[in-house]
Scaffold this motif. Structure first.
Motif, PDB file in Angstrom:
ATOM      1  N   LEU A 137       9.018   3.135  -6.131  1.00 50.85           N
ATOM      2  CA  LEU A 137       7.564   3.110  -6.136  1.00 50.85           C
ATOM      3  C   LEU A 137       7.011   4.327  -6.871  1.00 50.85           C
ATOM      4  O   LEU A 137       7.353   5.469  -6.547  1.00 50.85           O
ATOM      5  N   LEU A 138       6.168   4.062  -7.852  1.00 51.74           N
ATOM      6  CA  LEU A 138       5.505   5.132  -8.593  1.00 51.74           C
ATOM      7  C   LEU A 138       4.134   5.385  -7.976  1.00 51.74           C
ATOM      8  O   LEU A 138       3.366   4.451  -7.756  1.00 51.74           O
ATOM      9  N   LEU A 155       0.821  -1.206   0.000  1.00 48.05           N
ATOM     10  CA  LEU A 155       0.000   0.000   0.000  1.00 48.05           C
ATOM     11  C   LEU A 155       0.856   1.258   0.000  1.00 48.05           C
ATOM     12  O   LEU A 155       0.356   2.353   0.230  1.00 48.05           O
ATOM     13  N   ASP A 156       2.129   1.125  -0.281  1.00 46.96           N
ATOM     14  CA  ASP A 156       3.020   2.276  -0.239  1.00 46.96           C
ATOM     15  C   ASP A 156       3.052   3.056  -1.541  1.00 46.96           C
ATOM     16  O   ASP A 156       3.607   4.143  -1.602  1.00 46.96           O
ATOM     17  N   GLY A 157       2.515   2.520  -2.589  1.00 44.67           N
ATOM     18  CA  GLY A 157       2.519   3.191  -3.882  1.00 44.67           C
ATOM     19  C   GLY A 157       1.595   2.486  -4.841  1.00 44.67           C
ATOM     20  O   GLY A 157       0.915   1.531  -4.485  1.00 44.67           O
ATOM     21  N   ASP A 158       1.565   2.974  -6.078  1.00 44.35           N
ATOM     22  CA  ASP A 158       0.668   2.405  -7.078  1.00 44.35           C
ATOM     23  C   ASP A 158       1.353   1.370  -7.959  1.00 44.35           C
ATOM     24  O   ASP A 158       0.703   0.512  -8.528  1.00 44.35           O
ATOM     25  N   LEU A 159       2.674   1.470  -8.111  1.00 39.70           N
ATOM     26  CA  LEU A 159       3.397   0.570  -9.006  1.00 39.70           C
ATOM     27  C   LEU A 159       4.848   0.473  -8.573  1.00 39.70           C
ATOM     28  O   LEU A 159       5.496   1.487  -8.313  1.00 39.70           O
ATOM     29  N   PHE A 160       5.358  -0.758  -8.464  1.00 40.06           N
ATOM     30  CA  PHE A 160       6.766  -0.958  -8.136  1.00 40.06           C
ATOM     31  C   PHE A 160       7.551  -1.088  -9.428  1.00 40.06           C
ATOM     32  O   PHE A 160       7.306  -1.986 -10.228  1.00 40.06           O
ATOM     33  N   VAL A 161       8.493  -0.183  -9.649  1.00 38.52           N
ATOM     34  CA  VAL A 161       9.291  -0.197 -10.868  1.00 38.52           C
ATOM     35  C   VAL A 161      10.748  -0.518 -10.582  1.00 38.52           C
ATOM     36  O   VAL A 161      11.582  -0.472 -11.487  1.00 38.52           O
TER      37      VAL A 161
END
Length: 346
Positions: A184-185, A149-155
């Motif tokens: 994280l994005l 839940l820390d971001g929308d997308l892990f890159v």
């Protein structure tokens, strides 16, 4: 306040990852079981009969990625032990290799030797997560979940060149509308609030490795809007009241943008603008910094009223009455004279 239900798609196969596991030596033997629905894993393997990954294991049913030294191929195998897809790239005989498996939103991608192109991409049926472990002689096993839940997308360590809102006609986000921090994005809440509430949006991040897609469900409470009257007539201005004094950037009628003016919580659509719209039912959408409320416009033709024309004065019945009255008088006079004459003769 929650604005999103997060979904992730990750690729970090060409860079060092997190949580290294112990080396696996015996086929189908493992020291630690990991359980997840969305994850990224990688490992180095010795060239052998069968090597790879088992994932989504539950009740002795599982998916697997198997690199076969026998026929030099890599295959994705389903829960019914049927081959779902085989790679087009063959293994090099007697050479060690690395595999990376990315599973996200029921899609599995397999990468060979840190390539930027997946050798297998497949949408999984009947997949809802489960146990994960390696097959065969493996080393440098790395595994991490992308459910966070820390971001929308892990890159991971890949750079992001642009982010696209696929749902909004592939519109390009400005660099101030998203951030990338520690791999994280995250799409900004300010931008998300300009979209529709209670709607799921698909975004695409273009990275230095590949394009990554993910979904965000907007669940914030937006402003409300209503016309001040139930029916609007041509020849009159129309007014919309919004529940909060928020800025409105655009107004559309049936997806066509129109001119408007705003004074605090009131939106005015001039009669000149309404005259360009046909009578009938229309959908009016307001684009605000707190959602996109939609209201129904009932537009009808202007009602024309005509003054009542007074009837032309006529004396016809007056003269008829006079004639009748005169006739009665003459008849009475004549009758009286006749009666007197008759009596005189006697």
């Amino acid at each position: 306040m929650a604005f999103k239900k997060l979904a992730f798609l990750s690729l970090a196969c060409a860079l060092p990852m997190l949580a290294p596991m112990q080396t696996m030596q015996a086929a189908y033997a493992y020291d630690e079981v990991n359980t997840a629905e969305n994850f990224v894993c990688s490992a180095n393997f010795e060239y052998s009969a069968n090597s790879g990954f088992v994932f989504g294991k539950s009740n002795d049913k599982y998916f697997s990625v198997v690199a076969s030294g026998t026929d030099k191929t890599i295959a994705l195998i389903g829960k019914d032990n049927q081959i779902l897809k085989t790679s087009v790239q063959e293994l090099t005989e007697n050479e060690n290799f690395s595999l990376c498996l990315v599973v996200n939103e029921n899609t599995a991608k397999v990468y060979l030797n840190k390539s930027s192109a997946a050798v297998i991409t497949y949408v999984l049926d009947d997949y809802d997560g489960g146990d994960f472990y390696t097959i065969g002689n493996s080393s440098n096993v790395e595994y991490f979940e992308t459910d966070t839940l820390d971001g929308d997308l892990f890159v991971g360590g890949y750079s992001v060149s642009k982010v696209i809102n696929v749902t909004e006609n592939y519109s390009l986000l400005g660099t101030t509308q998203y951030t990338v921090d520690k791999g994280l994005l995250t799409i900004s809440q300010e931008y998300l609030k300009t979209l529709e509430s209670d709607k799921t949006y698909t975004f695409r991040a273009v990275t230095s490795l590949t394009d990554l897609s993910f979904n965000i469900e907007n669940d914030f409470v937006g402003v409300n809007a209503n016309f001040t009257v139930d029916k609007v007539f041509h020849g009159n201005d129309a007014f919309i009241e919004i529940s909060e004094n928020v800025a409105v950037s655009k107004v559309t009628v049936d997806t066509k943008e129109i001119e408007f003016t705003q004074t605090d919580k009131r939106i005015k659509i001039s009669k000149e603008v309404l005259d360009t719209i046909e009578s009938g039912e229309h959908k009016v959408k307001l684009y605000t910094v707190k959602g996109r409320p939609e209201v129904k416009l009932s537009l009808t033709d202007e009602v024309e009223t005509f003054p009542e024309i007074p009837a032309e004065v006529s004396h016809f019945f007056f003269w008829v009455d006079i004639i009748i009255f005169a006739g009665l008088i003459l008849s009475y006079v004549g009758y009286s004279a006749y009666k007197k004459m008759k009596e005189d003769r006697r």
